[in-house]
Motif scaffolding. Structure first.
Motif, PDB file in Angstrom:
ATOM      1  N   HIS A   1      43.345  88.775  50.704  1.00  0.00           N
ATOM      2  CA  HIS A   1      43.425  88.187  49.363  1.00  0.00           C
ATOM      3  C   HIS A   1      43.770  89.225  48.311  1.00  0.00           C
ATOM      4  CE1 HIS A   1      40.946  84.435  50.519  1.00  0.00           C
ATOM      5  NE2 HIS A   1      42.223  84.207  50.615  1.00  0.00           N
ATOM      6  N   GLU A   2      44.744  90.060  48.642  1.00  0.00           N
ATOM      7  CA  GLU A   2      45.131  91.121  47.693  1.00  0.00           C
ATOM      8  C   GLU A   2      45.523  90.504  46.357  1.00  0.00           C
ATOM      9  OE1 GLU A   2      48.536  92.374  49.649  1.00  0.00           O
ATOM     10  OE2 GLU A   2      47.567  92.678  51.596  1.00  0.00           O
ATOM     11  N   ILE A   3      46.494  89.596  46.404  1.00  0.00           N
ATOM     12  CA  ILE A   3      46.925  88.966  45.160  1.00  0.00           C
ATOM     13  C   ILE A   3      46.831  87.454  45.288  1.00  0.00           C
ATOM     14  CG2 ILE A   3      48.653  89.153  43.341  1.00  0.00           C
ATOM     15  CD1 ILE A   3      50.005  91.296  45.158  1.00  0.00           C
ATOM     16  N   GLY A   4      46.995  86.969  46.497  1.00  0.00           N
ATOM     17  CA  GLY A   4      46.929  85.534  46.707  1.00  0.00           C
ATOM     18  C   GLY A   4      48.305  84.910  46.677  1.00  0.00           C
ATOM     19  N   THR A   5      48.798  84.510  47.834  1.00  0.00           N
ATOM     20  CA  THR A   5      50.144  83.956  47.911  1.00  0.00           C
ATOM     21  C   THR A   5      50.287  82.716  47.036  1.00  0.00           C
ATOM     22  OG1 THR A   5      50.346  84.797  50.167  1.00  0.00           O
ATOM     23  CG2 THR A   5      51.902  83.114  49.477  1.00  0.00           C
ATOM     24  N   ARG A   6      49.302  81.846  47.126  1.00  0.00           N
ATOM     25  CA  ARG A   6      49.345  80.611  46.341  1.00  0.00           C
ATOM     26  C   ARG A   6      49.457  80.910  44.852  1.00  0.00           C
ATOM     27  NH1 ARG A   6      47.181  74.969  46.105  1.00  0.00           N
ATOM     28  NH2 ARG A   6      46.980  74.807  43.865  1.00  0.00           N
TER      29      ARG A   6
ATOM     30  N   TYR B   1      55.659  75.189  51.054  1.00  0.00           N
ATOM     31  CA  TYR B   1      55.330  73.831  51.510  1.00  0.00           C
ATOM     32  C   TYR B   1      53.963  73.777  52.192  1.00  0.00           C
ATOM     33  CZ  TYR B   1      59.564  71.545  50.093  1.00  0.00           C
ATOM     34  OH  TYR B   1      60.554  70.992  49.331  1.00  0.00           O
ATOM     35  N   HIS B   2      53.482  74.938  52.621  1.00  0.00           N
ATOM     36  CA  HIS B   2      52.128  74.950  53.172  1.00  0.00           C
ATOM     37  C   HIS B   2      51.107  74.711  52.059  1.00  0.00           C
ATOM     38  CE1 HIS B   2      48.569  76.152  55.409  1.00  0.00           C
ATOM     39  NE2 HIS B   2      48.281  76.980  54.422  1.00  0.00           N
ATOM     40  N   PHE B   3      51.303  75.408  50.947  1.00  0.00           N
ATOM     41  CA  PHE B   3      50.333  75.290  49.858  1.00  0.00           C
ATOM     42  C   PHE B   3      50.568  74.049  49.000  1.00  0.00           C
ATOM     43  CE2 PHE B   3      50.064  79.925  50.624  1.00  0.00           C
ATOM     44  CZ  PHE B   3      48.698  80.004  50.836  1.00  0.00           C
ATOM     45  N   PHE B   4      51.803  73.582  48.979  1.00  0.00           N
ATOM     46  CA  PHE B   4      52.122  72.422  48.145  1.00  0.00           C
ATOM     47  C   PHE B   4      52.882  71.380  48.963  1.00  0.00           C
ATOM     48  CE2 PHE B   4      51.804  76.169  45.511  1.00  0.00           C
ATOM     49  CZ  PHE B   4      50.892  75.768  44.543  1.00  0.00           C
ATOM     50  N   PRO B   5      52.157  70.680  49.836  1.00  0.00           N
ATOM     51  CA  PRO B   5      52.820  69.691  50.708  1.00  0.00           C
ATOM     52  C   PRO B   5      53.482  68.577  49.896  1.00  0.00           C
ATOM     53  CG  PRO B   5      50.415  69.577  50.907  1.00  0.00           C
ATOM     54  CD  PRO B   5      50.717  70.759  50.062  1.00  0.00           C
ATOM     55  N   GLY B   6      53.065  68.425  48.665  1.00  0.00           N
ATOM     56  CA  GLY B   6      53.679  67.400  47.810  1.00  0.00           C
ATOM     57  C   GLY B   6      55.047  67.805  47.298  1.00  0.00           C
ATOM     58  N   GLY B   7      55.527  68.989  47.699  1.00  0.00           N
ATOM     59  CA  GLY B   7      56.859  69.418  47.308  1.00  0.00           C
ATOM     60  C   GLY B   7      56.954  69.868  45.866  1.00  0.00           C
ATOM     61  N   LYS B   8      58.137  69.755  45.335  1.00  0.00           N
ATOM     62  CA  LYS B   8      58.424  70.311  44.006  1.00  0.00           C
ATOM     63  C   LYS B   8      57.567  69.667  42.915  1.00  0.00           C
ATOM     64  CE  LYS B   8      62.321  71.926  41.265  1.00  0.00           C
ATOM     65  NZ  LYS B   8      63.665  71.667  40.734  1.00  0.00           N
ATOM     66  N   THR B   9      57.313  68.372  43.064  1.00  0.00           N
ATOM     67  CA  THR B   9      56.518  67.691  42.040  1.00  0.00           C
ATOM     68  C   THR B   9      55.118  68.291  41.941  1.00  0.00           C
ATOM     69  OG1 THR B   9      57.740  65.625  42.400  1.00  0.00           O
ATOM     70  CG2 THR B   9      55.606  65.462  41.308  1.00  0.00           C
TER      71      THR B   9
ATOM     72  N   ALA C   1      51.234  72.016  39.142  1.00  0.00           N
ATOM     73  CA  ALA C   1      50.394  73.209  39.182  1.00  0.00           C
ATOM     74  C   ALA C   1      50.889  74.257  38.193  1.00  0.00           C
ATOM     75  CB  ALA C   1      50.373  73.784  40.597  1.00  0.00           C
ATOM     76  N   ALA C   2      52.209  74.378  38.061  1.00  0.00           N
ATOM     77  CA  ALA C   2      52.782  75.358  37.144  1.00  0.00           C
ATOM     78  C   ALA C   2      52.473  74.990  35.694  1.00  0.00           C
ATOM     79  CB  ALA C   2      54.285  75.457  37.349  1.00  0.00           C
ATOM     80  N   ILE C   3      52.502  73.708  35.395  1.00  0.00           N
ATOM     81  CA  ILE C   3      52.174  73.263  34.043  1.00  0.00           C
ATOM     82  C   ILE C   3      50.712  73.526  33.735  1.00  0.00           C
ATOM     83  CG2 ILE C   3      51.845  71.192  32.640  1.00  0.00           C
ATOM     84  CD1 ILE C   3      54.478  70.214  33.415  1.00  0.00           C
ATOM     85  N   ALA C   4      49.853  73.247  34.714  1.00  0.00           N
ATOM     86  CA  ALA C   4      48.426  73.517  34.524  1.00  0.00           C
ATOM     87  C   ALA C   4      48.203  75.015  34.305  1.00  0.00           C
ATOM     88  CB  ALA C   4      47.632  73.029  35.734  1.00  0.00           C
ATOM     89  N   TYR C   5      48.977  75.837  35.004  1.00  0.00           N
ATOM     90  CA  TYR C   5      48.867  77.288  34.820  1.00  0.00           C
ATOM     91  C   TYR C   5      49.291  77.683  33.402  1.00  0.00           C
ATOM     92  CZ  TYR C   5      49.660  82.271  35.560  1.00  0.00           C
ATOM     93  OH  TYR C   5      49.629  83.624  35.456  1.00  0.00           O
ATOM     94  N   GLY C   6      50.401  77.147  32.946  1.00  0.00           N
ATOM     95  CA  GLY C   6      50.860  77.430  31.591  1.00  0.00           C
ATOM     96  C   GLY C   6      49.871  76.929  30.554  1.00  0.00           C
ATOM     97  N   ASP C   7      49.265  75.811  30.859  1.00  0.00           N
ATOM     98  CA  ASP C   7      48.240  75.258  29.991  1.00  0.00           C
ATOM     99  C   ASP C   7      47.103  76.265  29.811  1.00  0.00           C
ATOM    100  OD1 ASP C   7      46.222  73.867  28.765  1.00  0.00           O
ATOM    101  OD2 ASP C   7      45.968  72.373  30.340  1.00  0.00           O
ATOM    102  N   ARG C   8      46.563  76.749  30.923  1.00  0.00           N
ATOM    103  CA  ARG C   8      45.450  77.713  30.872  1.00  0.00           C
ATOM    104  C   ARG C   8      45.872  78.990  30.146  1.00  0.00           C
ATOM    105  NH1 ARG C   8      44.812  78.657  36.521  1.00  0.00           N
ATOM    106  NH2 ARG C   8      46.048  76.792  36.986  1.00  0.00           N
ATOM    107  N   GLU C   9      47.074  79.437  30.446  1.00  0.00           N
ATOM    108  CA  GLU C   9      47.588  80.671  29.855  1.00  0.00           C
ATOM    109  C   GLU C   9      47.638  80.571  28.332  1.00  0.00           C
ATOM    110  OE1 GLU C   9      51.294  83.477  31.342  1.00  0.00           O
ATOM    111  OE2 GLU C   9      51.692  81.413  30.722  1.00  0.00           O
TER     112      GLU C   9
END
Lengths: 193, 193
Positions: free
Chosen positions: B5-10, B46-54, B59-67
């Motif tokens: 868990h150096e940086i975390g791929t996800r 696709y392992h971490f996000f089986p739901g694909g691009k959506t 998740a990216a929006i939630a990240y930007g939200d927190r940021e």
DNA sequence: TAGCGAGTAGAGCGTTCGTTCTAGTAGGGT
DNA sequence: ACCCTACTAGAACGAACGCTCTACTCGCTA
């Protein structure tokens, strides 16, 4: 068929591009979809726009610019008091956005953001559109007796707040952001009297 | 490598997605580009996000939200007076935008506009982000003694005006829209005292 | 009536898209 | 020592992308 100017193929292409990019942005809009929507062929698109998608996108932004300028000019002329005119303008925007099923936001913003810093020509076209709209508000304020510098600064915030509120209204599918923007902008404008 | 868990791929994938979509929007950002930028493989994505691009976009929006929430909270806490705090916040936004070469605008807006009315899940995530930011401004105003309804309404316009000004600043590559927004918002807030 | 040029029509180029699939690697619990 | 699960790796899918190309239609001028 040079003389068959019933509607104008070129105009139909630009119009379809503008509406599609208004609803789904530039990147998600394909040239095939545009040609279908415009009842034209891919050959016609490249005949009128040899510069490809970039040239077509710039033409679509210019079209949206003219379209919204017309709307803004009419809305500002209808009411004499500038603060009230801006409020009425925001309310009209909310109404039209709702009536379109929350689909027709600003015809320029999405494409502008997608191209910012990546396609300078498109970015410049969008910048020009915003400047034009600002100029209309600036004019209205000056003719109502506001000092030059106050009018210029206010015009910036009026347009930008309307832009932000329109975006927010579209995403939240609510008229509230635009109604509040109109009321708050009127209060801000009146505070400079 | 469950324990590596150096940086975390996800986390790296989400971060790269957020930054890429902030700069060029969702549609122009490919999964291949994301995996390269994140030093991961398509399989991992696709392992971490089986739901694909959506799912990844949400998740990216939630990240930007927190940021941005973090940024906003810090900026609002630094100054006691709410009007001055908002002005300082706008100025900080202008500074950061300029320093990024006018590339890093709002991490949510572009994707939100591209997906509005087309991908409900993404639209909802963006709506939630805006609501969170509004809540922070709302809180600040209430704790400064503003009445509930005034604070709630003002919070809407503060966030929306900052959004519009940031967009305008990015397109015109100028700090002016954000500086003016900060000054005008302070004046508007103070007019309710 | 012959021919020029504006505009239409659509097949097809190479590339990239989102997604799926099968293999393979590597720690932790038993 | 064992397998199971977590994760990585990358080839390959069909579809769609922007764009190019050639063939064709047809009103106008000479």
């Amino acid at each position: 068929m040079r003389t068959k100017h019933e509607i104008g193929t070129r105009e139909r292409i630009v119009q379809a591009t503008s509406r599609l990019m208004q609803r789904q942005g530039c990147e998600a809009t394909g040239l095939k979809q545009i040609s279908q929507e415009a009842h034209a062929t891919l050959g016609s698109v490249y005949h009128f726009f040899p510069g490809g998608k970039t040239e077509l996108t710039i033409a679509a932004i210019a079209y949206g610019d003219r379209e919204f300028s017309e709307f803004l000019r009419a809305a500002l002329e209808r009411v004499d008091d500038p603060a009230e005119a801006i409020t009425a303008c925001a309310d009209r925007l909310a109404e039209e956005l709702r009536d379109s099923g929350w689909l027709d936001g600003c015809p320029v913003t999405t494409t502008a953001l997608e191209s910012a810093g990546r396609v300078p020509d498109i970015q410049r076209a969008a910048e020009q559109a915003f400047a034009n709209w600002r100029g209309l508000v600036d004019d209205k304020l000056r003719r109502s007796g506001f000092p030059e510098d106050v009018a210029r600064d206010l015009a910036h915030t009026v347009i930008n707040t309307l832009e932000g509120a329109e975006m927010s209204a579209q995403v939240s599918q609510s008229e509230t952001p635009l109604h509040l923007a109109g009321r708050h902008l009127a209060r801000l404008v009146n505070s400079y009297r």
